[in-house]
Design a protein around this motif. Structure first.
Motif, mmCIF file in Angstrom:
data_model
loop_
_atom_site.group_PDB
_atom_site.id
_atom_site.type_symbol
_atom_site.label_atom_id
_atom_site.label_comp_id
_atom_site.label_asym_id
_atom_site.label_seq_id
_atom_site.Cartn_x
_atom_site.Cartn_y
_atom_site.Cartn_z
ATOM 1 N N GLY A 1 -0.657 10.907 4.416
ATOM 2 C CA GLY A 1 -1.341 9.686 4.840
ATOM 3 C C GLY A 1 -2.410 9.221 3.870
ATOM 4 N N LYS A 2 -2.536 9.896 2.735
ATOM 5 C CA LYS A 2 -3.539 9.464 1.754
ATOM 6 C C LYS A 2 -3.003 8.284 0.954
ATOM 7 C CE LYS A 2 -6.921 12.858 1.108
ATOM 8 N NZ LYS A 2 -7.947 13.294 0.204
ATOM 9 N N ILE A 3 -3.889 7.337 0.716
ATOM 10 C CA ILE A 3 -3.486 6.138 -0.016
ATOM 11 C C ILE A 3 -3.338 6.483 -1.492
ATOM 12 C CG2 ILE A 3 -4.140 3.778 -0.636
ATOM 13 C CD1 ILE A 3 -5.949 3.937 1.998
ATOM 14 N N THR A 4 -2.192 6.138 -2.047
ATOM 15 C CA THR A 4 -1.955 6.431 -3.466
ATOM 16 C C THR A 4 -2.299 5.238 -4.344
ATOM 17 O OG1 THR A 4 0.324 5.730 -3.131
ATOM 18 C CG2 THR A 4 -0.111 8.104 -3.018
ATOM 19 N N ALA A 5 -2.006 4.051 -3.872
ATOM 20 C CA ALA A 5 -2.285 2.842 -4.651
ATOM 21 C C ALA A 5 -2.219 1.639 -3.730
ATOM 22 C CB ALA A 5 -1.255 2.689 -5.772
ATOM 23 N N LEU A 6 -2.889 0.592 -4.151
ATOM 24 C CA LEU A 6 -2.964 -0.614 -3.327
ATOM 25 C C LEU A 6 -2.860 -1.835 -4.231
ATOM 26 C CD1 LEU A 6 -3.680 -1.586 -0.382
ATOM 27 C CD2 LEU A 6 -6.063 -1.549 -1.091
ATOM 28 N N LYS A 7 -2.098 -2.805 -3.748
ATOM 29 C CA LYS A 7 -1.889 -4.005 -4.547
ATOM 30 C C LYS A 7 -2.025 -5.222 -3.625
ATOM 31 C CE LYS A 7 1.548 -5.863 -7.736
ATOM 32 N NZ LYS A 7 2.852 -5.609 -8.357
ATOM 33 N N ALA A 8 -2.779 -6.220 -4.025
ATOM 34 C CA ALA A 8 -2.998 -7.369 -3.138
ATOM 35 C C ALA A 8 -2.935 -8.690 -3.896
ATOM 36 C CB ALA A 8 -4.369 -7.245 -2.462
ATOM 37 N N THR A 9 -2.359 -9.667 -3.234
ATOM 38 C CA THR A 9 -2.438 -11.046 -3.721
ATOM 39 C C THR A 9 -3.105 -11.860 -2.625
ATOM 40 O OG1 THR A 9 -0.404 -10.776 -4.954
ATOM 41 C CG2 THR A 9 -1.136 -13.041 -4.565
ATOM 42 N N VAL A 10 -4.214 -12.480 -2.955
ATOM 43 C CA VAL A 10 -5.001 -13.235 -1.984
ATOM 44 C C VAL A 10 -4.925 -14.711 -2.377
ATOM 45 C CG1 VAL A 10 -7.357 -13.667 -1.169
ATOM 46 C CG2 VAL A 10 -6.569 -11.307 -1.528
ATOM 47 N N ILE A 11 -4.457 -15.543 -1.443
ATOM 48 C CA ILE A 11 -4.331 -16.974 -1.739
ATOM 49 C C ILE A 11 -5.162 -17.742 -0.719
ATOM 50 C CG2 ILE A 11 -2.748 -18.902 -2.054
ATOM 51 C CD1 ILE A 11 -0.501 -16.712 -2.354
ATOM 52 N N VAL A 12 -6.312 -18.198 -1.144
ATOM 53 C CA VAL A 12 -7.242 -18.861 -0.225
ATOM 54 C C VAL A 12 -7.002 -20.363 -0.221
ATOM 55 C CG1 VAL A 12 -9.669 -19.453 0.144
ATOM 56 C CG2 VAL A 12 -9.019 -17.087 -0.344
ATOM 57 N N ASP A 13 -6.927 -20.927 0.978
ATOM 58 C CA ASP A 13 -6.819 -22.385 1.126
ATOM 59 C C ASP A 13 -8.230 -22.958 1.047
ATOM 60 O OD1 ASP A 13 -6.585 -25.016 1.982
ATOM 61 O OD2 ASP A 13 -4.950 -24.544 3.376
ATOM 62 N N MET A 14 -8.538 -23.532 -0.114
ATOM 63 C CA MET A 14 -9.900 -24.021 -0.373
ATOM 64 C C MET A 14 -10.191 -25.342 0.312
ATOM 65 S SD MET A 14 -11.330 -22.014 -2.725
ATOM 66 C CE MET A 14 -12.528 -23.134 -3.378
ATOM 67 N N GLY A 15 -9.127 -26.013 0.809
ATOM 68 C CA GLY A 15 -9.349 -27.407 1.154
ATOM 69 C C GLY A 15 -9.660 -28.147 -0.147
ATOM 70 N N VAL A 16 -10.417 -29.217 -0.027
ATOM 71 C CA VAL A 16 -10.753 -30.015 -1.207
ATOM 72 C C VAL A 16 -11.741 -29.260 -2.076
ATOM 73 C CG1 VAL A 16 -11.991 -32.093 -1.871
ATOM 74 C CG2 VAL A 16 -10.240 -32.189 -0.106
ATOM 75 N N ALA B 1 0.838 -1.191 0.000
ATOM 76 C CA ALA B 1 0.000 0.000 0.000
ATOM 77 C C ALA B 1 0.873 1.241 0.000
ATOM 78 C CB ALA B 1 -0.900 0.013 1.231
ATOM 79 N N GLY B 2 0.637 2.121 -0.963
ATOM 80 C CA GLY B 2 1.405 3.358 -1.065
ATOM 81 C C GLY B 2 0.661 4.512 -0.412
ATOM 82 N N PHE B 3 1.422 5.403 0.237
ATOM 83 C CA PHE B 3 0.827 6.569 0.899
ATOM 84 C C PHE B 3 1.617 7.812 0.522
ATOM 85 C CE2 PHE B 3 -0.350 2.945 3.398
ATOM 86 C CZ PHE B 3 -1.622 3.234 3.899
ATOM 87 N N ASP B 4 0.927 8.953 0.474
ATOM 88 C CA ASP B 4 1.660 10.216 0.350
ATOM 89 C C ASP B 4 2.002 10.712 1.764
ATOM 90 O OD1 ASP B 4 -0.518 11.605 1.416
ATOM 91 O OD2 ASP B 4 -1.223 12.333 -0.530
ATOM 92 N N ALA B 5 2.654 11.855 1.836
ATOM 93 C CA ALA B 5 3.144 12.304 3.148
ATOM 94 C C ALA B 5 2.017 12.664 4.104
ATOM 95 C CB ALA B 5 4.074 13.498 2.953
#
Lengths: 159, 810
Positions: free
Chosen positions: B319-334, B313-317
């Protein structure tokens, strides 16, 4: 199949004679042999208290007791709480305090309350919390149940 | 029943009326699934895999079949001959989306494992006997020979190209994939004043309704009528799914959901037993019953939450969010067909939450492992997405030296911006986030807490304040799905003026009978006591999507309001003719239709009903007799298909809340004690404040369980170690702090009632706000909380590690 034995027990003031396998659990005796389905099973291990009944004056987790132990004894289940036209003060208190959601644990909560308030008619909140830690509820978050026990205590000491 | 005449002063909606459905329940007279008895009923018991991953070499049923009292026994090979693969759920087809993403893979499986088991607890064979104890004995006589295979329990390992494949015809173990890019995220991150990079490990836990799952099936051959009693949140979906899976287009099916002892998402699924038990009834020509033991429930009913997330997560000085990047890896089980993929979808789509984020990229995966299948749990994907965002903001606030409240307020979507199109496609309906957070801080007396915290520090005690904000997308819609996203209510005012309400929704403890009665009584102008509600029977109630995603308030309540209004209009027309005036001069209230102005002319609803059914000679010319209406209400404020950028808007409403927690962590033991906990909730207009507050409290208890106690633990062999309430701790009376509840109301603008839904949002708060509070309490040690639960042992280890680090530095 095991040999059957005779068990005579009183449930909600009615005398029953059962021919049962000795391994039968009290909760199954109540539910299937006596046909009183208000007492519930939710954990099988004695942790949750949904199956709580009053047996010989004590609150008992009926999924942990073998049916022969009920011989000659007296059991009260949730079906035996109300007498006459009005609900029992404990039932009323749970209703007024919204101490219920799905209701599956409720019969056990009500029966625990019977035994608890008999021993401790004016409990503190801490005493309530400790006494009910063996009755699990997944819906309400307990706070209304604690309120309901307090209100039931007030109602019962007033009457 | 209690007389609510005293409440006549105003409308029923908005009043804290006691639940009408619990009167019998308090007397033990309410039938849950296992309380139902059908004459001649036999009982099934299921043999379940003891291995996490193995080939089934043989299943020998001979001894079980010879066991006295046994009626039948079946293996996976048997059911493969007798049924089709289980139908998919919630989608009606394997490619529900026309867009490139999400991509979902499915796998054909039967209601018993055929040649391979993939998790401990998977159903392998079944016996039917005349008695439950006999069935339990006989199932032990089933002999299954397994050949163990390598086991995958780590989701990131399972993702690797060289990992053992759980499904031979898949190229890898990724069942689900979704990608979304909006704006020059990487460029903005590179040029940001501050970038927060964190890995989150969100643990596996589950809902454990007090009533486990169960199914009773009764096939009546003469009429080809299959009646299935099922403790499910989606009875209408199940009716269709069972027939498709049985491959019996000749059979008529009726699914009845009796009183339900809790669901929490766990009963939103299509489980193998929902095919198996009906099959057994057809095969044995007897009613057959089955319900889970608690251990079976822990092994075979779905789990939830587990995922690993990487966030930048990027912020300016400022405290405002400039950009956000996420990788979500869910354990589905079977990879069961049953909707576990929604966890990936919802998490990745709602990390931006209540904040104004215009540049966001996300990739999410649902990866299969040798664990119990994953599915929804109260606030599914929303507990997880809000946790990520709130934890990131706390880190940024500390790095930038900005208050944790201030950084949130600077980034909130502002009240004048609603309805607000979020970066992931949803149209947020309404809200005032800054006011909500400020209300919470004021109610908590934030300044006093800060002073107390300083004083405690001085005395060597670790106290911390947690601040958390959450926004919850609710009431979902899907293309080509059994849970399409509408709800139906049919209402009949009978010949004596009583309203019979048939809802396609299903109650699992939310008091639908009470709240629907309040709504319908107001709309029809009759008494609360004169409304009778039915739910959960596919023969009585018209097709609908079911109970999940807190959707009752959005779709069911709306359908009830609009169906009522159709009938009210007709009643007023009949009354206007009788009173020789115009319908719009009349009003209905308390069972009487009268002049709006002075009430001089009156006719009772009962008399109008009499005209509608008997004295039809008095009806306006051309009017059909009867007082009945149905309304299908589709999720408003949504779109079925992605827009040109691939963004979807599949939720209708977006309630929110601010939670504040004050805790003390015992540095010697790692134990966390909650000293104060409060919430300010905005769930729109309220039907019944008392019931809403019980739901909020219960949801918070659920969240506290996940934050502090609950954890499904697997060993390296894929054995589940938490299989009962001794090993899987859920909160008890001694774990529950006092909860202070405050409300604010911004009505939902796209529904006639303005309600938003409230059953789940409380569960979102405790994980994120307690993590915030514990981190704050241990800030002098520099401990960061990026994984839960906050078990004493784990916190203690963190404390030891941090202290060790300090020592080695000096």
């Amino acid at each position: 199949m095991e040999k059957r034995i005779s068990v005579r027990t009183t449930i909600n003031n009615k005398v029953y004679d059962f021919e049962i396998e000795p391994r039968l659990l009290v909760v199954d005796l109540i539910r299937y042999n006596a046909g009183l389905k208000g007492t519930h099973v939710a954990c099988d291990t004695g942790n949750c208290g949904a199956c709580t009944v009053i047996m010989n004056g004590l609150s008992v987790k009926s999924c942990q007791v073998l049916a022969p132990r009920a011989h000659g004894g007296e059991i009260t289940t949730v079906e035996g709480l109300r007498s006459g036209e009005k609900l029992h003060p404990i039932q009323e208190a749970f209703w007024e305090c919204d101490a219920v959601e799905c209701g599956y644990c409720t019969p056990g909560m009500l029966m625990t309350t019977i035994a608890f308030l008999k021993d401790n008619p004016h409990p503190s909140e801490d005493e309530i919390r400790t006494a009910y830690s063996g009755n699990l509820c997944r819906c309400t978050g307990y706070l209304n149940i604690i309120k309901a026990v307090k209100r039931a205590a007030e109602k019962m000491s007033a009457s | 029943m209690e007389n609510t005449e005293a409440l006549r002063a105003g409308r029923y909606v908005g009043q804290s009326i006691k639940r009408k459905e619990t009167y019998e329940l308090f007397q033990g007279k309410t039938a849950y699934l296992s309380d139902i008895e059908v004459p001649g009923m036999a009982y099934a018991a299921i043999s379940r895999s003891v291995y996490a991953h193995a080939k089934i070499k043989s299943v020998n049923l001979e001894k079980a079949l010879k066991f006295p009292g046994v009626l039948a026994a079946f293996s996976g090979q048997d059911v493969k001959k007798l049924t089709k693969p289980m139908a998919l759920f919630p989608f009606t087809q394997p490619r529900p989306y026309t867009s490139e993403y999400p991509r979902i893979r499915f796998f054909d499986h039967y209601c018993l494992a055929v040649d391979r088991v993939r998790h401990v607890g998977e159903a392998v064979a079944v016996v039917v006997a005349t008695d439950r104890y006999v069935a339990a004995d006989a199932v032990e006589e089933i002999e299954v020979e397994y050949e163990p295979l390598p086991v995958l329990t780590d989701v990131e390992e399972a993702m690797l190209d060289n990992a053992v494949r759980l499904y031979e015809d898949w190229a890898n173990n990724i069942q689900y994939e979704f990608r979304l890019v909006e704006g020059p995220v990487d460029d903005l991150l590179r040029s940001s004043h501050l970038v927060i990079r964190e890995k989150f490990v969100q643990h596996r836990y589950t809902g454990t309704p007090m009533e486990t799952r169960g199914v009773i099936a009764h096939f009546e051959e003469g009429e080809s009528l299959l009646t299935v009693w099922d403790s499910t949140q989606v009875p209408h979906s199940i009716s269709n799914l069972v027939l498709d899976s049985l491959g019996r287009s000749d059979v008529k099916i009726r699914v009845i959901c009796p009183a339900m002892g809790g669901g929490f998402g766990i009963k939103w699924a299509f489980y193998p037993e929902e095919v198996l038990i009906p099959l057994l009834s057809i095969q044995t020509n007897r009613p057959v019953a089955w319900w889970e033991s608690r251990t079976e429930h822990m092994l075979a009913s779905h789990h939830s939450r587990e995922q690993v997330d990487y966030v930048e997560a990027g912020f300016d000085a400022t405290g405002k969010i400039t950009a956000l990047k996420a990788t979500v890896i869910v354990d589905m089980g079977v990879a069961y067909s049953s909707g576990g993929t929604s966890l990936s979808f919802v998490t990745s789509n709602y990390i931006p939450g209540p904040y104004k984020i215009e540049n966001y990229s996300a990739v999410s995966y649902g990866v299969v492992t040798n664990k119990t299948p994953s599915g929804p749990l109260r606030a599914n994907g929303k507990v997880e997405s809000n946790f990520i965002m709130e934890r990131v903001l706390d880190q940024a606030a500390r790095e930038l030296g900005i208050g944790r409240d201030e950084i949130r307020i600077r980034n909130f979507i502002q009240p004048h911006e609603f309805p607000y199109r979020s970066v992931t496609g949803s149209l947020y309906d309404s809200g005032d986030y800054p006011t909500c957070l400020r209300m919470a801080l004021k109610a908590a007396d934030y300044d006093r807490l800060l002073a107390d915290q300083r004083e405690a520090r001085g005395n060597g005690r670790c106290r911390g304040i947690g601040i958390g904000f959450m926004m919850e997308p609710l009431s979902s819609l899907r293309p080509n799905a059994y849970n399409a996203g509408y709800e139906t209510v049919m209402i009949r005012v009978d010949t004596v003026g009583k309203a019979w309400v048939f809802s396609g929704d299903i109650n699992m403890g939310q008091a639908h009978k009470t709240t629907l009665s309040q709504i319908v009584a107001d709309e029809l102008g009759i008494k609360f006591e004169d409304v009778q509600v039915f739910e959960g029977d596919t023969a009585l109630c018209t097709s609908a999507s079911g109970s999940y995603a807190s959707r009752y308030s959005t779709v069911t309540a709306s359908a009830a309001i609009l169906a009522s209004r159709k009938i009210r209009e007709k009643m007023l027309q009949i009354a206007a003719k009788a009173l020789q005036c115009k319908p719009d001069e009349l009003v209905a209230a308390g069972g009487v239709i009268s002049d709006k102005e002075n009430g001089a002319r009156q006719v009772s609803v009962k008399a109008v009903a009499n005209m509608a059914y008997y004295s039809i000679n008095l009806l306006p010319e051309g009017m059909e007799p009867g007082l009945q209406a149905i309304h299908y209400f589709i999720n408003p404020n949504t779109s079925f298909y992605p827009d040109e950028k691939g963004r979807t808007a599949n939720f209708s409403t977006f309630p929110y809340a601010a939670h504040v927690a004050y805790v003390e962590v015992d540095e010697r033991t790692g134990e966390t004690k909650i000293l104060k906990y409060l919430t300010v909730d905005d769930s729109g207009n309220m039907v019944n404040p008392m019931i809403i507050e019980t739901q909020i409290t219960g949801a918070i208890a659920h969240g506290l369980g996940g934050a502090l106690l609950e954890e499904l633990v697997y060993d390296e062999q894929g054995q589940l170690l938490s299989t009962n309430f001794m090993d899987y701790l859920i909160p008890s009376t001694t774990d529950m702090p006092e909860i202070e509840i405050h409300h604010m109301i911004t009505p939902m603008p796209f529904t006639p009632g303005g309600f938003k839904g409230v059953g789940e949002i409380g569960s979102i708060g405790p994980p994120l706000v307690l993590a915030s509070a514990v981190e704050d309490a241990l800030s002098h040690l520099g401990i960061k909380i990026m994984r839960l639960p906050l078990k004493p042992e784990k916190i203690w280890r963190e404390i030891q590690k941090a202290k060790g680090a300090v020592i080695s530095k000096s």
